[in-house]
Write a protein that holds these residues in place. Structure first.
Motif, PDB file in Angstrom:
ATOM      1  N   PHE A  11      -3.460   2.787   0.853  1.00  0.00           N
ATOM      2  CA  PHE A  11      -3.454   1.464   0.218  1.00  0.00           C
ATOM      3  C   PHE A  11      -2.135   1.224  -0.517  1.00  0.00           C
ATOM      4  O   PHE A  11      -1.537   0.145  -0.408  1.00  0.00           O
ATOM      5  CB  PHE A  11      -4.634   1.373  -0.758  1.00  0.00           C
ATOM      6  N   SER A  12      -1.632   2.219  -1.213  1.00  0.00           N
ATOM      7  CA  SER A  12      -0.386   2.069  -1.973  1.00  0.00           C
ATOM      8  C   SER A  12       0.808   1.851  -1.048  1.00  0.00           C
ATOM      9  O   SER A  12       1.673   1.001  -1.318  1.00  0.00           O
ATOM     10  CB  SER A  12      -0.144   3.313  -2.847  1.00  0.00           C
ATOM     11  N   ILE A  13       0.855   2.616   0.052  1.00  0.00           N
ATOM     12  CA  ILE A  13       1.957   2.450   1.008  1.00  0.00           C
ATOM     13  C   ILE A  13       1.902   1.066   1.648  1.00  0.00           C
ATOM     14  O   ILE A  13       2.928   0.384   1.801  1.00  0.00           O
ATOM     15  CB  ILE A  13       1.910   3.554   2.082  1.00  0.00           C
ATOM     16  N   ALA A  14       0.688   0.623   2.008  1.00  0.00           N
ATOM     17  CA  ALA A  14       0.535  -0.698   2.628  1.00  0.00           C
ATOM     18  C   ALA A  14       0.922  -1.801   1.649  1.00  0.00           C
ATOM     19  O   ALA A  14       1.606  -2.771   2.022  1.00  0.00           O
ATOM     20  CB  ALA A  14      -0.903  -0.891   3.108  1.00  0.00           C
ATOM     21  N   LEU A  15       0.502  -1.668   0.401  1.00  0.00           N
ATOM     22  CA  LEU A  15       0.845  -2.675  -0.604  1.00  0.00           C
ATOM     23  C   LEU A  15       2.354  -2.704  -0.843  1.00  0.00           C
ATOM     24  O   LEU A  15       2.963  -3.787  -0.948  1.00  0.00           O
ATOM     25  CB  LEU A  15       0.106  -2.373  -1.915  1.00  0.00           C
ATOM     26  N   ALA A  16       2.974  -1.530  -0.907  1.00  0.00           N
ATOM     27  CA  ALA A  16       4.431  -1.472  -1.082  1.00  0.00           C
ATOM     28  C   ALA A  16       5.148  -2.118   0.104  1.00  0.00           C
ATOM     29  O   ALA A  16       6.163  -2.815  -0.071  1.00  0.00           O
ATOM     30  CB  ALA A  16       4.878  -0.020  -1.250  1.00  0.00           C
ATOM     31  N   THR A  17       4.625  -1.894   1.306  1.00  0.00           N
ATOM     32  CA  THR A  17       5.205  -2.508   2.506  1.00  0.00           C
ATOM     33  C   THR A  17       5.147  -4.023   2.420  1.00  0.00           C
ATOM     34  O   THR A  17       6.130  -4.727   2.704  1.00  0.00           O
ATOM     35  CB  THR A  17       4.452  -2.019   3.760  1.00  0.00           C
ATOM     36  N   THR A  18       4.000  -4.547   2.006  1.00  0.00           N
ATOM     37  CA  THR A  18       3.847  -5.990   1.879  1.00  0.00           C
ATOM     38  C   THR A  18       4.793  -6.558   0.825  1.00  0.00           C
ATOM     39  O   THR A  18       5.474  -7.568   1.052  1.00  0.00           O
ATOM     40  CB  THR A  18       2.395  -6.343   1.514  1.00  0.00           C
ATOM     41  N   LEU A  19       4.838  -5.921  -0.332  1.00  0.00           N
ATOM     42  CA  LEU A  19       5.690  -6.417  -1.413  1.00  0.00           C
ATOM     43  C   LEU A  19       7.165  -6.389  -1.020  1.00  0.00           C
ATOM     44  O   LEU A  19       7.928  -7.304  -1.360  1.00  0.00           O
ATOM     45  CB  LEU A  19       5.457  -5.592  -2.683  1.00  0.00           C
ATOM     46  N   PHE A  20       7.567  -5.353  -0.278  1.00  0.00           N
ATOM     47  CA  PHE A  20       8.958  -5.286   0.181  1.00  0.00           C
ATOM     48  C   PHE A  20       9.281  -6.462   1.101  1.00  0.00           C
ATOM     49  O   PHE A  20      10.338  -7.098   0.978  1.00  0.00           O
ATOM     50  CB  PHE A  20       9.205  -3.955   0.895  1.00  0.00           C
ATOM     51  N   HIS A  21       8.369  -6.767   2.025  1.00  0.00           N
ATOM     52  CA  HIS A  21       8.636  -7.855   2.965  1.00  0.00           C
ATOM     53  C   HIS A  21       8.567  -9.225   2.284  1.00  0.00           C
ATOM     54  O   HIS A  21       9.297 -10.152   2.677  1.00  0.00           O
ATOM     55  CB  HIS A  21       7.664  -7.778   4.137  1.00  0.00           C
ATOM     56  N   LEU A  22       7.717  -9.364   1.284  1.00  0.00           N
ATOM     57  CA  LEU A  22       7.705 -10.614   0.517  1.00  0.00           C
ATOM     58  C   LEU A  22       9.014 -10.768  -0.264  1.00  0.00           C
ATOM     59  O   LEU A  22       9.567 -11.872  -0.363  1.00  0.00           O
ATOM     60  CB  LEU A  22       6.512 -10.631  -0.447  1.00  0.00           C
ATOM     61  N   TYR A  23       9.518  -9.662  -0.805  1.00  0.00           N
ATOM     62  CA  TYR A  23      10.816  -9.694  -1.494  1.00  0.00           C
ATOM     63  C   TYR A  23      11.931 -10.073  -0.520  1.00  0.00           C
ATOM     64  O   TYR A  23      12.807 -10.896  -0.832  1.00  0.00           O
ATOM     65  CB  TYR A  23      11.095  -8.335  -2.126  1.00  0.00           C
ATOM     66  N   ALA A  24      11.887  -9.486   0.675  1.00  0.00           N
ATOM     67  CA  ALA A  24      12.922  -9.771   1.667  1.00  0.00           C
ATOM     68  C   ALA A  24      12.876 -11.222   2.137  1.00  0.00           C
ATOM     69  O   ALA A  24      13.891 -11.765   2.587  1.00  0.00           O
ATOM     70  CB  ALA A  24      12.762  -8.843   2.872  1.00  0.00           C
ATOM     71  N   ALA A  25      11.711 -11.876   2.010  1.00  0.00           N
ATOM     72  CA  ALA A  25      11.582 -13.265   2.449  1.00  0.00           C
ATOM     73  C   ALA A  25      12.348 -14.221   1.546  1.00  0.00           C
ATOM     74  O   ALA A  25      12.800 -15.283   2.000  1.00  0.00           O
ATOM     75  CB  ALA A  25      10.107 -13.667   2.497  1.00  0.00           C
ATOM     76  N   VAL A  26      12.502 -13.877   0.271  1.00  0.00           N
ATOM     77  CA  VAL A  26      13.151 -14.788  -0.673  1.00  0.00           C
ATOM     78  C   VAL A  26      14.452 -14.222  -1.221  1.00  0.00           C
ATOM     79  O   VAL A  26      15.116 -14.867  -2.028  1.00  0.00           O
ATOM     80  CB  VAL A  26      12.197 -15.115  -1.852  1.00  0.00           C
TER      81      VAL A  26
END
Length: 634
Positions: free
Chosen positions: A31-46
């Motif tokens: 769960f932590s790795i998946a959440l970190a993956t999502t947050l990284f890609h959301l950061y990369a979007a903006v």
């Protein structure tokens, strides 16, 4: 019932991975790795993250999740993660760090990599191959290995397949160090659009949008004569617009609608075929569609909004053909059951209409010129904030984090496929295979447009038997699309044709996951359910020929539109109706085999975009209608 649930769970695990039997501590790590993956890609979007860094990080994160949630043996229920999976994760992370810190010096050695470059490159290629074996099976792995062998030993093949051959160092450098192989266009789309839209869909589902769309469809269609079947089609259309997954849409709609279909009198296999056909349309349905739709925009170098416009009318025709098919089924099975089985009032639907806000927001932002990445990012924000307008839909911190983590785990299968397909694309660009293959197809068809389209459709269908939709589209986009373009088909029509037929992999064994999932829900036979799904989708798969055979047909893709689109669309609707009658063999009673063949001939003529063919098909349809009316009157 328990066996059905186990079968359904296994199908979902094959597509989305399985961590259910792991310990709580291991599930929290995933769960932590998946959440970190999502947050990284959301950061990369903006924010500004360079393409090489984003793609390398994306592949490393996705591969790490793959080795943790997909077991070494498919169908295995693990209670712990074995040491070799942890070792694979470590090697992936170290390889990504090596590429990241290698900088320009590493890229300068792409054609002549040193020993360390070779080791890291082979680790990355090996990890991608193992990941694709775990997610999609041995067939896709064999296809990728076949392309690699072709790059290595193409100098030993006869003409026209002959090329000069490449050594291992050149292949490894091309696949891993440059942006032409694994980290190429497919991973570019996966690391930006696909994962963000998957996160968007996961957030919407977590808010309860899926159940709202089903309740909405039941309320709208609940008082029609064939309420259960009509509700399945409409709810599949609505849910598919935010899902983009045939299996997920089938399972979500089927869990609610299957009992309604049973009570209405539909046989198990017919009900399963209907559910899977409705779910299949999710891959064709804007604004999310399947992952391949984002790749169309990348290959054509057009805005994603253009792809949405091109997909709009074909998707509507697809679901219209389903409405025709289920209407005929309703008469065939003597269905006359109006479903008053929804407790949702009109007032409640109006109150919950905020579930449409994110969809309206994303389309509106695209129309106002926002990039697809920013549009989906802000649509996620709208979905989160609009969820607080309802008591049961509000996303607290825990539910929000869960939804965000599901966004990353839900994209693993597709992202791994994109990475593996990058190897195939790399081989094609390195060896010139696409031009060789297109010349062979055009030569076999004698340069004839219709025969070239038929051969290309067969190639896409055969490839789709072995690999999922995304991989099927990528392979055929670089190998088969040039054949259509060479005989005069516009590039956008050629790619939409291939995309449409790549979707056949969802209803063709051994990758028929949607029908198998539907059979697990209804209790029907998986193979007979697949055949029923074929029957329901058959009329719609004639439509792609309409937009490749003439310039008037391409107007269904809403490019260079003029007044003649009205005629083209009218004839296409009549063609789909005629094909539906022919496929079902029923119109106010059973019709003879000869009459069925005439209806099919009429439908094919109506969908063939020439004036002579259209009016010939119309004449046949009118004559058949008059004849059946006269027979019925007698």
């Amino acid at each position: 019932m328990k066996e059905q649930n186990n079968s359904l769970h296994q199908l979902l695990a094959e597509e989305q991975g399985d961590s259910e039997f792991l310990s709580l501590g291991l599930r929290r790590i995933i769960f932590s790795i998946a959440l970190a993956t999502t947050l990284f890609h959301l950061y990369a979007a903006v924010s500004v993250v360079s393409a090489p860094v984003l793609r390398v990080m994306h592949v490393a994160m996705i591969l790490s999740l793959c080795f943790l949630i997909f077991p070494f043996q498919r169908g295995e229920h693990r209670v712990k993660i074995p040491w070799w999976d942890w070792l694979a994760v470590l090697l992936v992370v170290v390889s990504a760090a090596y590429i990241y810190f290698g900088g320009d010096n590493l890229y300068d050695r792409a054609t002549v990599p040193n020993q360390w470059d070779m080791c890291v490159g082979l680790i990355v290629i090996g990890a991608v191959l193992e990941a694709v074996r775990r997610t999609t099976g041995w067939i896709m792995l064999s296809v990728v290995l076949g392309f690699l062998l072709y790059a290595l030993f193409g100098n030993l093949l006869p003409s026209p397949w002959l090329h000069r051959g490449y050594d291992l160092g050149r292949i490894v450098g091309h696949m891993v160090i440059t942006l032409e192989g694994i980290y190429g266009a497919a991973v570019d789309v996966s690391s930006t659009l696909i994962i963000l839209f998957t996160i968007f869909g996961a957030v919407l589902v977590e808010t309860g949008a899926g159940s709202f769309f089903i309740r909405f469809a039941l309320r709208i269609m609940g008082h029609s004569k064939n309420a259960a079947a009509n509700s399945v089609v409409l709810s599949s259309f609505l849910l598919g617009s935010v899902s983009g997954s045939g299996v997920a849409t089938t399972v979500t709609v089927g869990s609610v609608a299957s009992p309604l279909l049973t009570r209405a009198g539909y046989p198990k296999n017919a009900a399963g075929g209907m559910l899977s056909a409705g779910g299949l349309g999710a891959i064709l349905c804007p604004p999310i569609m399947g992952a391949a739709a984002f790749l169309i925009a990348e290959f054509l170098k057009v805005p994603y909004l253009t792809v949405l416009k091109m997909a709009l009318l074909p998707a509507c025709l697809y679901y219209l053909s389903l409405f025709f098919m289920v209407a005929i089924d309703g008469r065939k099975f003597s269905i006359d059951q109006r479903s008053g089985e929804t407790n949702t009032s009109v007032k409640e639907l109006i109150r919950d209409c905020y579930f449409f806000f994110p969809l309206i927001g994303i389309v509106g932002m695209l129309l106002f010129g926002f990039s697809p990445i920013l549009s989906v990012f802000w649509a996620i924000v709208i979905a989160v904030f609009s969820s607080y307008l309802g008591a049961n839909s509000s996303l607290g911190v825990r539910r929000l984090c869960l939804a965000l983590s599901k966004g990353s785990t839900g994209v693993v299968n597709v992202a791994v496929t994109c990475a593996a397909a990058g190897i195939i694309v790399g081989v094609v660009t390195l060896t010139g295979l696409g031009l060789k293959f297109s010349s062979i197809v055009v030569g076999l068809a004698g340069g004839n447009l219709l025969f070239t389209a038929i051969l290309t459709g067969l190639v896409v269908w055969v490839v789709g038997l072995a690999v999922p939709v995304t991989a099927s589209y990528i392979i055929c986009a670089v190998v088969a699309a040039p054949a259509l373009i060479e005989v005069g088909v516009p590039d956008y029509a050629a790619h939409m044709f291939i995309f449409y037929y790549a979707v056949l992999s969802e209803v063709s064994p051994p990758t028929a996951l949607s029908p198998f999932a539907a059979a697990a829900i209804t209790g029907g036979d998986p193979h007979r359910t697949t055949l029923q799904c074929w029957k329901y989708t058959l009329p719609a798969f004639v439509i792609p020929f309409t937009f490749v055979l003439s310039s008037s047909g391409t107007q269904l893709l809403l490019r260079n539109v003029d007044w003649s689109i009205v005629l083209t669309l009218t004839f296409s609707i009549l063609g789909v109706l005629s094909l539906a009658i022919g496929a079902q063999g029923w119109l106010r009673g059973e019709i003879s085999k000869i009459t069925r063949l005439l209806f099919i001939a009429s439908g094919l003529s109506l969908c063939y975009p020439t004036i002579a063919s259209n009016f010939s098909g119309l004449a046949i349809l009118i004559c058949l209608g008059v004849y059946l009316w006269w027979v019925k009157r007698r």
